[in-house]
Design an enzyme around this catalytic site. Structure first.
Site, PDB file in Angstrom:
ATOM      1  N   ARG A   1      26.289 -38.079 -44.950  1.00  0.00           N
ATOM      2  CA  ARG A   1      27.638 -37.093 -45.455  1.00  0.00           C
ATOM      3  C   ARG A   1      28.677 -38.052 -46.440  1.00  0.00           C
ATOM      4  O   ARG A   1      28.416 -38.956 -46.164  1.00  0.00           O
ATOM      5  CB  ARG A   1      28.000 -37.160 -44.245  1.00  0.00           C
ATOM      6  CG  ARG A   1      28.066 -36.301 -43.077  1.00  0.00           C
ATOM      7  CD  ARG A   1      29.220 -34.917 -42.128  1.00  0.00           C
ATOM      8  NE  ARG A   1      30.535 -36.560 -41.944  1.00  0.00           N
ATOM      9  CZ  ARG A   1      31.290 -35.284 -41.709  1.00  0.00           C
ATOM     10  NH1 ARG A   1      31.438 -34.526 -41.337  1.00  0.00           N
ATOM     11  NH2 ARG A   1      32.704 -36.884 -41.797  1.00  0.00           N
TER      12      ARG A   1
ATOM     13  N   THR B   1      32.813 -34.568 -48.848  1.00  0.00           N
ATOM     14  CA  THR B   1      32.824 -33.418 -49.928  1.00  0.00           C
ATOM     15  C   THR B   1      32.684 -33.142 -48.076  1.00  0.00           C
ATOM     16  O   THR B   1      32.523 -31.805 -47.601  1.00  0.00           O
ATOM     17  CB  THR B   1      31.795 -33.166 -50.253  1.00  0.00           C
ATOM     18  OG1 THR B   1      30.648 -33.961 -49.583  1.00  0.00           O
ATOM     19  CG2 THR B   1      32.266 -33.196 -51.495  1.00  0.00           C
TER      20      THR B   1
ATOM     21  N   ASP C   1      33.752 -42.983 -36.486  1.00  0.00           N
ATOM     22  CA  ASP C   1      31.957 -43.428 -36.893  1.00  0.00           C
ATOM     23  C   ASP C   1      31.693 -44.333 -36.711  1.00  0.00           C
ATOM     24  O   ASP C   1      31.456 -44.754 -36.368  1.00  0.00           O
ATOM     25  CB  ASP C   1      32.587 -44.028 -38.492  1.00  0.00           C
ATOM     26  CG  ASP C   1      30.740 -43.957 -39.466  1.00  0.00           C
ATOM     27  OD1 ASP C   1      29.854 -43.609 -38.845  1.00  0.00           O
ATOM     28  OD2 ASP C   1      31.490 -42.646 -40.366  1.00  0.00           O
TER      29      ASP C   1
ATOM     30  N   ASP D   1      28.623 -46.708 -38.223  1.00  0.00           N
ATOM     31  CA  ASP D   1      29.332 -48.176 -38.711  1.00  0.00           C
ATOM     32  C   ASP D   1      29.620 -47.773 -37.364  1.00  0.00           C
ATOM     33  O   ASP D   1      30.151 -49.885 -37.096  1.00  0.00           O
ATOM     34  CB  ASP D   1      30.929 -47.886 -39.362  1.00  0.00           C
ATOM     35  CG  ASP D   1      30.557 -47.175 -40.689  1.00  0.00           C
ATOM     36  OD1 ASP D   1      29.874 -47.755 -41.527  1.00  0.00           O
ATOM     37  OD2 ASP D   1      31.376 -46.946 -41.151  1.00  0.00           O
TER      38      ASP D   1
HETATM   39  C1  PRP Z   1      27.142 -38.969 -38.955  1.00  0.00           C
HETATM   40  C2  PRP Z   1      26.878 -38.629 -37.783  1.00  0.00           C
HETATM   41  C3  PRP Z   1      25.937 -37.447 -37.407  1.00  0.00           C
HETATM   42  C4  PRP Z   1      26.900 -36.809 -38.459  1.00  0.00           C
HETATM   43  C5  PRP Z   1      27.194 -35.871 -38.000  1.00  0.00           C
HETATM   44  O1  PRP Z   1      26.824 -39.883 -39.893  1.00  0.00           O
HETATM   45  O2  PRP Z   1      25.847 -39.699 -37.329  1.00  0.00           O
HETATM   46  O3  PRP Z   1      24.561 -37.088 -38.142  1.00  0.00           O
HETATM   47  O4  PRP Z   1      27.418 -37.062 -39.290  1.00  0.00           O
HETATM   48  O5  PRP Z   1      28.176 -34.851 -38.696  1.00  0.00           O
HETATM   49  P1  PRP Z   1      27.762 -33.028 -39.248  1.00  0.00           P
HETATM   50  O6  PRP Z   1      28.082 -32.315 -38.335  1.00  0.00           O
HETATM   51  O7  PRP Z   1      29.943 -33.049 -40.442  1.00  0.00           O
HETATM   52  O8  PRP Z   1      27.283 -32.876 -40.276  1.00  0.00           O
HETATM   53  P2  PRP Z   1      26.827 -39.816 -41.522  1.00  0.00           P
HETATM   54  O9  PRP Z   1      26.996 -39.143 -42.617  1.00  0.00           O
HETATM   55  O10 PRP Z   1      28.174 -40.138 -40.966  1.00  0.00           O
HETATM   56  O11 PRP Z   1      25.673 -41.391 -41.568  1.00  0.00           O
HETATM   57  P3  PRP Z   1      24.940 -42.433 -41.010  1.00  0.00           P
HETATM   58  O12 PRP Z   1      24.967 -42.150 -39.564  1.00  0.00           O
HETATM   59  O13 PRP Z   1      24.082 -43.413 -41.691  1.00  0.00           O
HETATM   60  O14 PRP Z   1      26.602 -43.954 -40.684  1.00  0.00           O
HETATM   61  N1  URA Z   2      30.482 -38.499 -38.186  1.00  0.00           N
HETATM   62  C1  URA Z   2      30.839 -39.447 -37.236  1.00  0.00           C
HETATM   63  O1  URA Z   2      30.210 -41.013 -37.089  1.00  0.00           O
HETATM   64  N2  URA Z   2      32.153 -39.535 -36.849  1.00  0.00           N
HETATM   65  C2  URA Z   2      32.630 -37.899 -36.873  1.00  0.00           C
HETATM   66  O2  URA Z   2      33.564 -37.750 -36.186  1.00  0.00           O
HETATM   67  C3  URA Z   2      31.834 -37.234 -37.328  1.00  0.00           C
HETATM   68  C4  URA Z   2      30.507 -37.820 -38.538  1.00  0.00           C
END
Ligand code: PRP
Ligand code: URA
Length: 208
Positions: free
Chosen positions: A103, A107, A199, A202
């Site tokens: 993400r 945005t 997150d 993270d």
């Molecule tokens: C997070 C999570 C999902 C996404 C959900 O990933 O693991 O994949 O956000 O958000 P959405 O429903 O609004 O699309 P992130 O993009 O933070 O990446 P990561 O898994 O690499 O931390």
């Molecule tokens: N991705 C995350 O890891 N946490 C949230 O709350 C939303 C998106």
């Protein structure tokens, strides 16, 4: 909503509370993410196809059951990796497909950076693993990509879902069942789930 299964279990509640607590360290977060993921995978596989199998116990012949090799796991990188390890313990032969989505912090729109799926998805039960269903953008993109490659039977396995994400996913892919351990209140202005757990990626990978 009939396509949403919210899993309730005291072991789940206990571990989920530890995941949500901001004071939980990486080691404990990983441990309890594993427990929650196991319960989610057990629930999401409760209707996978089986065949009968004749065996002999030390005492008698009997008819047992054998799971058909029909499941594919698709963790959404990166946080979905956390659910792959527990899932693999149950079905160590299952092929694994990957999709990388991140993400944009400003945005909250996901950008795809990697994709590798197994062949013959048409005959498989695909379990998409992603702990957080926030806006739903990442899961909608993942399921779009899987359907383009022929997948027909798809379920999403999450840990925490926001009503906004459930709404979008149900609207775009009403045939996809969503398994989650919790449906939270709402998304904040940065599209984070409230109360949520922050997150996930993270916290799981220690990159805060
Ligand atoms: C997070 C999570 C999902 C996404 C959900 O990933 O693991 O994949 O956000 O958000 P959405 O429903 O609004 O699309 P992130 O993009 O933070 O990446 P990561 O898994 O690499 O931390
Ligand atoms: N991705 C995350 O890891 N946490 C949230 O709350 C939303 C998106």
């Amino acid at each position: 909503m009939s396509n949403v299964v919210c899993v309730e279990h005291p072991l789940m509640e206990h571990s989920l509370t530890i995941l949500r607590d901001k004071h939980t360290d990486t080691e404990s977060f990983r441990h309890h993410a594993g427990i929650v993921s196991q319960i989610m995978v057990i629930t999401a596989t409760s209707d996978i196809p089986m065949t009968e199998k004749q065996i002999e116990t030390p005492l008698a012949e009997m008819t047992g059951h054998h799971i058909l090799h029909s499941v594919v796991f698709v963790p959404v990188l990166r946080a979905g990796i956390s659910m792959l390890f527990p899932a693999r313990n149950f079905l160590p032969w299952a092929p694994v497909g990957f999709i990388g989505l991140e993400r944009d912090e400003a945005t909250a729109i996901a950008r795809e950076y990697y994709q590798k799926f197994p062949k013959n998805l048409k005959d498989k039960q695909v379990l998409v693993l992603d702990p957080m269903l926030a806006t739903g953008g990442s899961l909608v993109d993942t399921i779009d990509a899987l359907k383009k490659k022929g997948a027909v039977s798809i379920a999403a396995v999450c840990i925490v879902a926001a009503p906004e994400g459930i709404e979008l996913l149900s609207q775009k892919h009403p045939d996809v069942r969503i398994y989650t351990a919790a449906i939270d209140s709402h998304l904040n202005e940065f599209k984070y789930i409230v109360p949520g757990l922050g997150d996930f990626g993270d916290r799981y990978f220690g990159t805060l």
